[in-house]
Scaffold this active site. Sequence first.
Site, mmCIF file in Angstrom:
data_model
loop_
_atom_site.group_PDB
_atom_site.id
_atom_site.type_symbol
_atom_site.label_atom_id
_atom_site.label_comp_id
_atom_site.label_asym_id
_atom_site.label_seq_id
_atom_site.Cartn_x
_atom_site.Cartn_y
_atom_site.Cartn_z
ATOM 1 N N THR A 85 1.646 -9.527 1.067
ATOM 2 C CA THR A 85 0.433 -8.692 1.154
ATOM 3 C C THR A 85 0.371 -7.681 0.016
ATOM 4 O OG1 THR A 85 1.622 -7.238 2.680
ATOM 5 C CG2 THR A 85 0.141 -8.866 3.651
ATOM 6 N N GLY A 86 1.459 -7.511 -0.696
ATOM 7 C CA GLY A 86 1.467 -6.577 -1.816
ATOM 8 C C GLY A 86 0.933 -7.250 -3.070
ATOM 9 N N VAL A 130 13.080 -10.413 1.870
ATOM 10 C CA VAL A 130 14.178 -9.707 2.561
ATOM 11 C C VAL A 130 14.889 -10.566 3.596
ATOM 12 C CG1 VAL A 130 13.519 -7.277 2.238
ATOM 13 C CG2 VAL A 130 12.538 -8.589 4.143
ATOM 14 N N ILE A 173 20.838 -10.223 -0.244
ATOM 15 C CA ILE A 173 20.773 -9.829 -1.663
ATOM 16 C C ILE A 173 21.865 -8.801 -1.946
ATOM 17 C CG2 ILE A 173 19.047 -8.009 -1.235
ATOM 18 C CD1 ILE A 173 17.843 -8.837 -4.021
ATOM 19 N N PHE A 201 0.829 -1.210 0.000
ATOM 20 C CA PHE A 201 0.000 0.000 0.000
ATOM 21 C C PHE A 201 0.872 1.271 0.000
ATOM 22 C CE2 PHE A 201 -1.970 2.771 3.467
ATOM 23 C CZ PHE A 201 -2.546 3.648 2.579
ATOM 24 N N ASP A 220 9.905 -7.066 -3.484
ATOM 25 C CA ASP A 220 8.721 -7.520 -2.744
ATOM 26 C C ASP A 220 8.574 -9.032 -2.903
ATOM 27 O OD1 ASP A 220 6.119 -5.523 -1.834
ATOM 28 O OD2 ASP A 220 5.825 -7.695 -1.800
ATOM 29 N N LEU A 264 10.485 -0.995 3.876
ATOM 30 C CA LEU A 264 9.063 -1.091 4.241
ATOM 31 C C LEU A 264 8.576 -2.538 4.311
ATOM 32 C CD1 LEU A 264 9.282 1.917 3.281
ATOM 33 C CD2 LEU A 264 7.010 1.672 2.331
ATOM 34 N N TYR A 275 23.811 -0.294 14.070
ATOM 35 C CA TYR A 275 24.609 -0.176 12.829
ATOM 36 C C TYR A 275 25.101 1.262 12.653
ATOM 37 C CZ TYR A 275 24.460 -4.760 10.634
ATOM 38 O OH TYR A 275 24.686 -6.074 10.340
ATOM 39 N N TYR A 289 4.936 -8.314 15.825
ATOM 40 C CA TYR A 289 5.062 -7.067 15.057
ATOM 41 C C TYR A 289 5.714 -5.981 15.914
ATOM 42 C CZ TYR A 289 3.491 -3.137 12.093
ATOM 43 O OH TYR A 289 3.426 -2.016 11.287
HETATM 44 P P1 NAD Z 1 1.463 -3.615 3.154
HETATM 45 O O1 NAD Z 1 1.203 -4.913 3.807
HETATM 46 O O2 NAD Z 1 0.509 -3.119 2.124
HETATM 47 O O3 NAD Z 1 2.922 -3.584 2.514
HETATM 48 C C1 NAD Z 1 3.995 -4.360 2.959
HETATM 49 C C2 NAD Z 1 4.722 -4.921 1.745
HETATM 50 O O4 NAD Z 1 5.845 -5.691 2.191
HETATM 51 C C3 NAD Z 1 3.849 -5.852 0.904
HETATM 52 O O5 NAD Z 1 3.969 -5.532 -0.461
HETATM 53 C C4 NAD Z 1 4.415 -7.236 1.212
HETATM 54 O O6 NAD Z 1 4.215 -8.155 0.164
HETATM 55 C C5 NAD Z 1 5.876 -6.910 1.474
HETATM 56 N N1 NAD Z 1 6.564 -7.905 2.306
HETATM 57 C C6 NAD Z 1 6.147 -8.439 3.481
HETATM 58 N N2 NAD Z 1 7.055 -9.303 3.954
HETATM 59 C C7 NAD Z 1 8.087 -9.302 3.065
HETATM 60 C C8 NAD Z 1 9.323 -9.992 2.990
HETATM 61 N N3 NAD Z 1 9.679 -10.875 3.936
HETATM 62 N N4 NAD Z 1 10.138 -9.765 1.924
HETATM 63 C C9 NAD Z 1 9.777 -8.889 0.949
HETATM 64 N N5 NAD Z 1 8.609 -8.208 0.960
HETATM 65 C C10 NAD Z 1 7.785 -8.409 2.016
HETATM 66 O O7 NAD Z 1 1.601 -2.549 4.343
HETATM 67 P P2 NAD Z 1 1.752 -0.964 4.325
HETATM 68 O O8 NAD Z 1 0.591 -0.409 5.032
HETATM 69 O O9 NAD Z 1 2.083 -0.477 2.977
HETATM 70 O O10 NAD Z 1 3.010 -0.797 5.287
HETATM 71 C C11 NAD Z 1 4.307 -0.551 4.788
HETATM 72 C C12 NAD Z 1 5.273 -0.393 5.964
HETATM 73 O O11 NAD Z 1 4.854 0.689 6.796
HETATM 74 C C13 NAD Z 1 5.358 -1.625 6.852
HETATM 75 O O12 NAD Z 1 6.703 -1.811 7.244
HETATM 76 C C14 NAD Z 1 4.517 -1.257 8.034
HETATM 77 O O13 NAD Z 1 4.935 -1.921 9.194
HETATM 78 C C15 NAD Z 1 4.724 0.242 8.117
HETATM 79 N N6 NAD Z 1 3.588 0.899 8.781
HETATM 80 C C16 NAD Z 1 2.391 1.040 8.151
HETATM 81 C C17 NAD Z 1 1.333 1.637 8.829
HETATM 82 C C18 NAD Z 1 -0.012 1.845 8.171
HETATM 83 O O14 NAD Z 1 -0.908 2.381 8.799
HETATM 84 N N7 NAD Z 1 -0.215 1.483 6.925
HETATM 85 C C19 NAD Z 1 1.494 2.073 10.154
HETATM 86 C C20 NAD Z 1 2.722 1.890 10.759
HETATM 87 C C21 NAD Z 1 3.777 1.318 10.073
HETATM 88 N N1 UDP Z 2 23.953 -8.530 3.368
HETATM 89 C C1 UDP Z 2 23.173 -8.492 2.230
HETATM 90 N N2 UDP Z 2 23.607 -7.743 1.159
HETATM 91 C C2 UDP Z 2 24.783 -7.048 1.177
HETATM 92 C C3 UDP Z 2 25.556 -7.082 2.355
HETATM 93 C C4 UDP Z 2 25.115 -7.833 3.434
HETATM 94 O O1 UDP Z 2 22.101 -9.073 2.156
HETATM 95 O O2 UDP Z 2 25.082 -6.412 0.179
HETATM 96 C C5 UDP Z 2 23.497 -9.328 4.523
HETATM 97 C C6 UDP Z 2 24.542 -10.334 4.964
HETATM 98 O O3 UDP Z 2 24.315 -11.564 4.296
HETATM 99 C C7 UDP Z 2 24.313 -10.459 6.449
HETATM 100 C C8 UDP Z 2 23.637 -9.153 6.831
HETATM 101 O O4 UDP Z 2 23.374 -8.463 5.623
HETATM 102 O O5 UDP Z 2 23.411 -11.512 6.730
HETATM 103 C C9 UDP Z 2 24.478 -8.286 7.736
HETATM 104 O O6 UDP Z 2 25.648 -7.980 7.037
HETATM 105 P P1 UDP Z 2 26.955 -7.506 7.805
HETATM 106 O O7 UDP Z 2 28.030 -7.280 6.766
HETATM 107 O O8 UDP Z 2 26.658 -6.375 8.694
HETATM 108 O O9 UDP Z 2 27.280 -8.704 8.767
HETATM 109 P P2 UDP Z 2 28.081 -10.050 8.559
HETATM 110 O O10 UDP Z 2 27.874 -10.510 7.139
HETATM 111 O O11 UDP Z 2 29.487 -9.661 8.832
HETATM 112 O O12 UDP Z 2 27.477 -10.956 9.577
#
Ligand code: NAD
Ligand code: UDP
Length: 314
Positions: A35-36, A57, A61, A11, A31, A71, A157, A143
């Site tokens: 939920t997206g 995530v 990567i 969103f 993404d 986000l 960090y 959460y």
């Molecule tokens: P949303 O659920 O619409 O968007 C979240 C996105 O993250 C989705 O597209 C989902 O597919 C993706 N995602 C989830 N887990 C993932 C993962 N492991 N790897 C890659 N992608 C992943 O929610 P939103 O409302 O757009 O919220 C976005 C951000 O803002 C979130 O971090 C949320 O915690 C934060 N936030 C939102 C609100 C709100 O009111 N909307 C309030 C406070 C904080």
């Molecule tokens: N990482 C990643 N992309 C990058 C660099 C790091 O996804 O370009 C990941 C990495 O695999 C690790 C995390 O980020 O799991 C933290 O990285 P950092 O270098 O701080 O810690 P370390 O790898 O030394 O544990």
Amino acid sequence: MRILVTGGAGFIGSHLCERLLHAGHDVICLDNFFTGSKDNIIHLMDSHRFELVRHDVIEPILLEVDQIYNLACPASPVYYQYNPVKTIKTNVIGTLNMLGLAKRVSARILQASTSEIYGDPREHPQTEAYWGNVNPIGIRSCYDEGKRVAETLMMDYHRQNDVDIRIIRIFNTYGPRMAEHDGRVVSNFILQALRNEDITVYGDGAQTRSFCYVDDMVEGMIRMMGAEEFIGPVNLGNPVENTILQFAERIIALTGSRSRIVFKPLPQDDPKQRRPDIALAVAKLGWKPQLDLDIGLERTVAYFSGRIRRGSAG
Ligand code: NAD
Ligand code: UDP
Ligand code: UDP
């Protein structure tokens, strides 16, 4: 600039990608589509400056970027409680990976934190100095605590590795492209009203929330990313507070619905009151929400009406 938006198909993320593209940046939207949806970003796909990466995530990567907006995380209680362990991994391992990436390529990283880090607040309104009142073992904890650890990781960090960080605490945000099944109050009430179904107020409806339109939120996020000498955390949200019952009545009036209000049990640990103190955002970013709630709601109602007409709101 080349900018990575994790959760960019969600969103808020999809509105952010759109704004950044229009400002002339190259945007990588990452993404896992939990939920997206591709529907949220399909209109951006024609741009050669827009790239979509299907990735989770919690896996590392390698990318070359100048800025990261982190986000990725489901935001609605229904979805973040669906797989709580995954929610924690996304917030902790996902944020760690994005910080590792930011460190490696010297990118600035902005973390989308949340008002939930204040839990069920004992201070009202909430300022950034308040440490919160969070249940560590409840159904919202995956959460709330996940987002708290993410803030801790950002600060560590920064202190340990000099990573250039920004932390925003987002309060309830609404607008077009909210997912219709995610159970959040704005989408639930509008869809119920448009279908003349019962409007489900949880508890007695005396709990309060403050709703910010998504365009205002995105403006605040971009200002914070551009801020120099200020890392936050900073509250972003609309300080106009409503009880949930008032909000239900407002949606009925706005839609001219025949819906009745019904009362359902209050979910566990549902915060009783929430309103941001945005003095810091005003002072440091010159930011405050511009859009009136009724206008923002009218736009959101129009969006959901369109989805119902097209048969895409199930
Ligand atoms: P949303 O659920 O619409 O968007 C979240 C996105 O993250 C989705 O597209 C989902 O597919 C993706 N995602 C989830 N887990 C993932 C993962 N492991 N790897 C890659 N992608 C992943 O929610 P939103 O409302 O757009 O919220 C976005 C951000 O803002 C979130 O971090 C949320 O915690 C934060 N936030 C939102 C609100 C709100 O009111 N909307 C309030 C406070 C904080
Ligand atoms: N990482 C990643 N992309 C990058 C660099 C790091 O996804 O370009 C990941 C990495 O695999 C690790 C995390 O980020 O799991 C933290 O990285 P950092 O270098 O701080 O810690 P370390 O790898 O030394 O544990
Ligand atoms: N809520 C409600 N009816 C609904 C959905 C939510 O009364 O159909 C209430 C919920 O109990 C909470 C408020 O509305 O007090 C906001 O809920 P939401 O899930 O949108 O966000 P959050 O609780 O995370 O602020």
